[in-house]
Design a protein around this motif. Structure first.
Motif, PDB file in Angstrom:
ATOM      1  N   GLY A  48       2.895  12.027   1.312  1.00 55.62           N
ATOM      2  CA  GLY A  48       3.351  11.291   0.247  1.00 55.62           C
ATOM      3  C   GLY A  48       2.625   9.879   0.180  1.00 55.62           C
ATOM      4  N   LYS A  49       3.651   9.213  -0.794  1.00 55.42           N
ATOM      5  CA  LYS A  49       3.260   7.691  -1.130  1.00 55.42           C
ATOM      6  C   LYS A  49       4.552   6.700  -0.503  1.00 55.42           C
ATOM      7  CE  LYS A  49       1.259   4.788  -4.604  1.00 55.42           C
ATOM      8  NZ  LYS A  49       0.475   4.561  -5.762  1.00 55.42           N
ATOM      9  N   VAL A  50       3.854   5.234  -0.318  1.00 57.69           N
ATOM     10  CA  VAL A  50       5.120   4.758   0.653  1.00 57.69           C
ATOM     11  C   VAL A  50       5.583   4.015  -0.424  1.00 57.69           C
ATOM     12  CG1 VAL A  50       6.002   3.496   2.183  1.00 57.69           C
ATOM     13  CG2 VAL A  50       3.916   4.516   3.242  1.00 57.69           C
ATOM     14  N   THR A  51       6.565   3.964  -0.826  1.00 62.26           N
ATOM     15  CA  THR A  51       6.803   2.920  -1.944  1.00 62.26           C
ATOM     16  C   THR A  51       7.246   2.233  -1.633  1.00 62.26           C
ATOM     17  OG1 THR A  51       8.430   3.964  -3.121  1.00 62.26           O
ATOM     18  CG2 THR A  51       6.335   4.074  -3.903  1.00 62.26           C
ATOM     19  N   ASP A  52       8.450   0.605  -1.602  1.00 56.60           N
ATOM     20  CA  ASP A  52       9.061  -0.171  -1.438  1.00 56.60           C
ATOM     21  C   ASP A  52      10.671   0.035  -2.624  1.00 56.60           C
ATOM     22  OD1 ASP A  52       8.192  -2.267  -0.649  1.00 56.60           O
ATOM     23  OD2 ASP A  52       7.282  -3.455  -1.224  1.00 56.60           O
ATOM     24  N   ARG A  53      12.105   0.399  -1.481  1.00 58.26           N
ATOM     25  CA  ARG A  53      13.131   0.543  -2.379  1.00 58.26           C
ATOM     26  C   ARG A  53      13.389  -0.603  -3.023  1.00 58.26           C
ATOM     27  NH1 ARG A  53      17.318   3.646   1.114  1.00 58.26           N
ATOM     28  NH2 ARG A  53      16.203   4.471   3.222  1.00 58.26           N
ATOM     29  N   PRO A  54      14.351  -0.343  -3.908  1.00 55.31           N
ATOM     30  CA  PRO A  54      14.484  -1.813  -5.126  1.00 55.31           C
ATOM     31  C   PRO A  54      15.144  -2.087  -4.111  1.00 55.31           C
ATOM     32  CG  PRO A  54      14.930   0.755  -6.341  1.00 55.31           C
ATOM     33  CD  PRO A  54      13.792   1.166  -5.033  1.00 55.31           C
ATOM     34  N   GLU A  55      15.798  -3.403  -4.624  1.00 57.50           N
ATOM     35  CA  GLU A  55      16.345  -4.210  -3.565  1.00 57.50           C
ATOM     36  C   GLU A  55      17.535  -3.755  -3.381  1.00 57.50           C
ATOM     37  OE1 GLU A  55      16.750  -8.299  -1.289  1.00 57.50           O
ATOM     38  OE2 GLU A  55      15.241  -7.415  -2.744  1.00 57.50           O
ATOM     39  N   LYS A  56      18.516  -3.439  -4.315  1.00 53.50           N
ATOM     40  CA  LYS A  56      19.645  -2.937  -3.927  1.00 53.50           C
ATOM     41  C   LYS A  56      19.958  -1.441  -3.230  1.00 53.50           C
ATOM     42  CE  LYS A  56      21.211  -1.068  -8.617  1.00 53.50           C
ATOM     43  NZ  LYS A  56      20.047  -0.964  -8.963  1.00 53.50           N
ATOM     44  N   LEU A  57      18.189  -0.968  -3.264  1.00 50.01           N
ATOM     45  CA  LEU A  57      18.510   0.360  -2.306  1.00 50.01           C
ATOM     46  C   LEU A  57      18.077   0.766  -1.409  1.00 50.01           C
ATOM     47  CD1 LEU A  57      17.814   2.679  -4.799  1.00 50.01           C
ATOM     48  CD2 LEU A  57      20.153   2.509  -4.295  1.00 50.01           C
ATOM     49  N   ILE A  58      18.057  -1.005  -0.720  1.00 50.33           N
ATOM     50  CA  ILE A  58      17.761  -0.872   1.270  1.00 50.33           C
ATOM     51  C   ILE A  58      18.874  -0.904   1.460  1.00 50.33           C
ATOM     52  CG2 ILE A  58      17.177  -2.569   2.226  1.00 50.33           C
ATOM     53  CD1 ILE A  58      15.230  -4.377  -0.004  1.00 50.33           C
ATOM     54  N   ASN A  59      18.048   0.607   2.623  1.00 49.33           N
ATOM     55  CA  ASN A  59      19.661   0.123   3.659  1.00 49.33           C
ATOM     56  C   ASN A  59      19.153  -0.184   4.970  1.00 49.33           C
ATOM     57  OD1 ASN A  59      20.936   2.143   5.199  1.00 49.33           O
ATOM     58  ND2 ASN A  59      20.054   3.571   5.277  1.00 49.33           N
ATOM     59  N   GLN A  60      20.527  -1.379   4.934  1.00 48.21           N
ATOM     60  CA  GLN A  60      19.684  -2.094   6.104  1.00 48.21           C
ATOM     61  C   GLN A  60      20.250  -1.791   8.247  1.00 48.21           C
ATOM     62  OE1 GLN A  60      19.376  -5.047   6.115  1.00 48.21           O
ATOM     63  NE2 GLN A  60      20.404  -5.573   3.876  1.00 48.21           N
ATOM     64  N   ASN A  61      20.904  -0.189   7.832  1.00 48.82           N
ATOM     65  CA  ASN A  61      21.013   0.433   9.389  1.00 48.82           C
ATOM     66  C   ASN A  61      19.966   1.213   9.480  1.00 48.82           C
ATOM     67  OD1 ASN A  61      23.747  -0.180   8.726  1.00 48.82           O
ATOM     68  ND2 ASN A  61      23.976   1.223   7.369  1.00 48.82           N
ATOM     69  N   LEU A  62      18.736   1.270   8.992  1.00 47.62           N
ATOM     70  CA  LEU A  62      17.962   2.102   9.055  1.00 47.62           C
ATOM     71  C   LEU A  62      16.636   1.135   9.947  1.00 47.62           C
ATOM     72  CD1 LEU A  62      18.224   5.357   9.215  1.00 47.62           C
ATOM     73  CD2 LEU A  62      16.416   5.371   7.437  1.00 47.62           C
ATOM     74  N   ASP A  63      15.790   1.092  10.218  1.00 47.52           N
ATOM     75  CA  ASP A  63      14.622   0.883  10.294  1.00 47.52           C
ATOM     76  C   ASP A  63      13.511   0.679   9.421  1.00 47.52           C
ATOM     77  OD1 ASP A  63      15.608  -0.234  12.587  1.00 47.52           O
ATOM     78  OD2 ASP A  63      14.440   1.500  14.700  1.00 47.52           O
ATOM     79  N   THR A  64      13.972   1.672   8.718  1.00 50.65           N
ATOM     80  CA  THR A  64      12.391   1.798   7.529  1.00 50.65           C
ATOM     81  C   THR A  64      13.132   2.058   6.468  1.00 50.65           C
ATOM     82  OG1 THR A  64      13.152   4.054   8.155  1.00 50.65           O
ATOM     83  CG2 THR A  64      11.426   3.349   9.163  1.00 50.65           C
ATOM     84  N   GLY A  65      14.073   1.016   5.926  1.00 53.26           N
ATOM     85  CA  GLY A  65      15.315   1.209   5.480  1.00 53.26           C
ATOM     86  C   GLY A  65      14.539   0.398   4.026  1.00 53.26           C
ATOM     87  N   LYS A  66      13.787  -0.545   4.188  1.00 50.97           N
ATOM     88  CA  LYS A  66      12.997  -1.341   2.883  1.00 50.97           C
ATOM     89  C   LYS A  66      12.496  -0.392   2.365  1.00 50.97           C
ATOM     90  CE  LYS A  66      12.336  -5.962   4.353  1.00 50.97           C
ATOM     91  NZ  LYS A  66      12.106  -6.686   5.236  1.00 50.97           N
ATOM     92  N   VAL A  67      11.687   0.990   2.278  1.00 49.02           N
ATOM     93  CA  VAL A  67      10.781   1.618   1.918  1.00 49.02           C
ATOM     94  C   VAL A  67      11.335   3.286   2.470  1.00 49.02           C
ATOM     95  CG1 VAL A  67       9.094   0.434   2.335  1.00 49.02           C
ATOM     96  CG2 VAL A  67       9.625   2.181   4.482  1.00 49.02           C
ATOM     97  N   GLU A  68      10.389   3.819   0.986  1.00 45.08           N
ATOM     98  CA  GLU A  68      10.719   5.596   1.258  1.00 45.08           C
ATOM     99  C   GLU A  68       9.339   5.641   1.158  1.00 45.08           C
ATOM    100  OE1 GLU A  68      13.704   6.070  -1.437  1.00 45.08           O
ATOM    101  OE2 GLU A  68      12.452   5.505  -3.290  1.00 45.08           O
ATOM    102  N   VAL A  69       9.827   7.409   1.341  1.00 45.69           N
ATOM    103  CA  VAL A  69       8.658   7.865   0.627  1.00 45.69           C
ATOM    104  C   VAL A  69       9.176   9.082  -0.427  1.00 45.69           C
ATOM    105  CG1 VAL A  69       6.892   9.786   1.761  1.00 45.69           C
ATOM    106  CG2 VAL A  69       6.524   7.957   2.933  1.00 45.69           C
ATOM    107  N   GLN A  70       7.402   9.055  -1.840  1.00 44.81           N
ATOM    108  CA  GLN A  70       7.808   9.859  -2.450  1.00 44.81           C
ATOM    109  C   GLN A  70       6.727  10.973  -2.479  1.00 44.81           C
ATOM    110  OE1 GLN A  70       9.439   9.041  -5.174  1.00 44.81           O
ATOM    111  NE2 GLN A  70       9.683   6.589  -3.879  1.00 44.81           N
ATOM    112  N   ILE A  71       7.638  12.137  -2.236  1.00 48.31           N
ATOM    113  CA  ILE A  71       6.797  13.603  -1.853  1.00 48.31           C
ATOM    114  C   ILE A  71       6.048  14.130  -2.515  1.00 48.31           C
ATOM    115  CG2 ILE A  71       7.183  15.749  -0.945  1.00 48.31           C
ATOM    116  CD1 ILE A  71      10.351  14.486   0.430  1.00 48.31           C
TER     117      ILE A  71
END
Ligand code: ASP
Length: 463
Positions: free
Chosen positions: A64-87
């Motif tokens: 999948g593709k790595v994308t930035d998460r929208p500002e308000k969906l950033i998860n501060q508790n996760l090291d990778t919380g700024k991004v997600e992968v679109q499967i």
């Protein structure tokens, strides 16, 4: 496509990646599904729709593709919380049945027997994975530090003869010499002293020790690992200084959040420890609620002998009042040698215990290197002629030029669990033996076949 670890996705926004790992959790919102994928580097949120049915803890591969998460969906508790992968593609590599124990908690409240039965799952737990990684860092720091200081790492045998450290031996029957037994070493004590006779001068080993003692919270039943050290041409002062430097630097590197209460570590005589703290392993923390405080101390000037009790089954077998406080190779204080004849209870030993937050995390001593003093100690602890014979090799070795020597053996699992503030030593061991003496996962001890017993010449009697 090469595999990407989940932490590496932070640097790959906009790129297509291939991820492999376990399903940490699934949140199914109808059309859209969130899967947290876990690998050795951490966790990452993956998003997709119309995904095949998969279960938690299954092994999957995601493209999948790595994308930035929208500002308000950033998860501060996760090291990778700024991004997600679109499967784009999800394949099931190996599906997991229903997991018998929760893995998303710290696991303290789960029955230990179940945790041990499924230890390979229990170790997927974040806390346990962290503990074992820290333990690996501790062991490797020790190894590197000592190698840089001219120490030689030497392995010593596991199938051996008794080396009493105050516990029962584990015995292994010999097939080639029917009716005879090896003992698993309670420590490499005699071998490390023989290595000093051999001229190595500076030895260490991350040594496995085996003691058949009643399980206690701070003692592992069965086996544990200690950093076994021995040096020649040194004084007790040298051993204390070396050990203190090693642990001070280790704490700085591996546990930077921890503060050592007092440096140099306080040195307290056994007598003062007992009169002042009513304990030979006093807890010297200033604030016992502070998880980041490490109060190290040295206890020295122990009496060479303690009163022999029923637990000292090995020594004199009741024929003497004395048992060694540490072990029978510990040297008497040079000022007290004459008291060996007149009043042995007053003799101080050159023993040192390393104490941390109220636990004994290591012990050692300057050793006897004069055969006549060693023989005297054997007499005082009431060794029979037969028992003396078992240690004759030491007296023989000491006839051929033995350097003055001494050492220490801090517990690797012991130090790590106390420093982490874990409730039991088993929390820093991968496959410990349970409190009831059962090994993790494999459920030993187990019965031997009739054929095996016959080969060994063993008949099992009734209880
Ligand atoms: N062999 C001792 C022990 O295992 C340590 C030592 O004296 O170095 O406790």
């Amino acid at each position: 496509m090469e595999r990407t670890l989940v932490v590496e996705t932070l640097k790959k926004v906009g790129e297509e990646v291939k991820l492999q790992g376990w399903i940490d959790s699934i949140r199914d919102h109808g059309k859209i599904t969130f899967i947290d994928l876990r690998d050795r580097s951490g966790k990452l949120q993956c998003v997709g729709n119309n995904l095949p049915k998969v279960t938690v803890e299954s092994v999957i591969e995601v493209i999948g593709k790595v994308t930035d998460r929208p500002e308000k969906l950033i998860n501060q508790n996760l090291d990778t919380g700024k991004v997600e992968v679109q499967i784009e593609e999800l394949s099931l590599v190996s599906s997991a049945s229903e997991i018998p124990i929760p893995l998303d908690t710290d696991g303290y409240d789960i029955e230990e027997e179940v945790r041990m039965k499924y230890r390979y799952l229990d170790l997927r737990r974040r806390r346990m994975a962290r503990n074992l990684r820290i333990r690996s860092k501790v062991a490797n720091f020790m190894r590197r530090w000592l190698l840089e200081r001219d120490f030689v790492e030497i392995e010593t045998p596991i199938l051996t003869k008794t080396t009493p450290e105050g516990a029962r031996d584990f015995l292994v029957p010999s097939r080639l010499q029917r009716g005879k037994f090896y003992a698993l070493p309670q420590s490499p004590q005699q071998y490390k002293q023989l290595l000093m006779v051999a001229g190595f001068e500076r030895y260490f080993q991350l040594a496995r020790c085996f003691r058949d003692e009643d399980p206690r919270r701070d003692r592992a039943y069965g086996e544990f690992t200690q950093l076994d050290i021995e040096m020649s041409f040194i004084t007790q002062e040298d051993i204390l200084n070396l050990t203190e430097a090693l642990f001070t630097e280790l704490v700085k590197e591996v546990f930077p959040e921890k503060k050592i209460t007092k440096s140099p570590w306080p040195r307290i005589s056994h007598k003062d420890a007992i009169s002042k703290y009513k304990s030979d392993k006093p807890d010297l923390r200033k604030n016992k609620n502070d998880p980041d405080e490490l109060a190290f101390a040295w206890i020295i000037d122990f009496p060479l002998f303690s009163e022999q009790s029923k637990e000292d089954f090995y020594y004199g077998s009741g024929s003497s009042k004395f048992a060694p406080s540490h072990h029978m190779f510990t040297a008497p204080h040079p000022e007290d040698i004459s008291l060996l004849e007149t009043d042995p209870t007053k003799v101080r030993g050159l023993q040192h215990d390393m104490v941390l937050n109220g636990y004994e995390v290591g012990g050692g001593s300057i050793r006897i290197h004069q055969p006549e003093i060693q023989a005297k100690i054997f007499d005082l602890i009431g060794f029979s002629e037969k028992q003396k014979k078992e240690f004759e090799h030491m007296l023989t070795a000491f006839k051929y030029g033995v350097p003055p020597h001494g050492g220490i053996a801090p517990g690797v699992d012991r130090f790590t669990y106390v420093t982490l503030g874990e409730p039991s030593i088993r929390e820093v061991m991968a496959f410990p033996t349970s409190a009831s003496g059962q090994t993790a996962v494999m459920d030993a001890p187990s019965e031997a076949s009739q054929g095996q017993l016959e080969e060994l010449g063993i008949k099992i009697g009734k209880k």
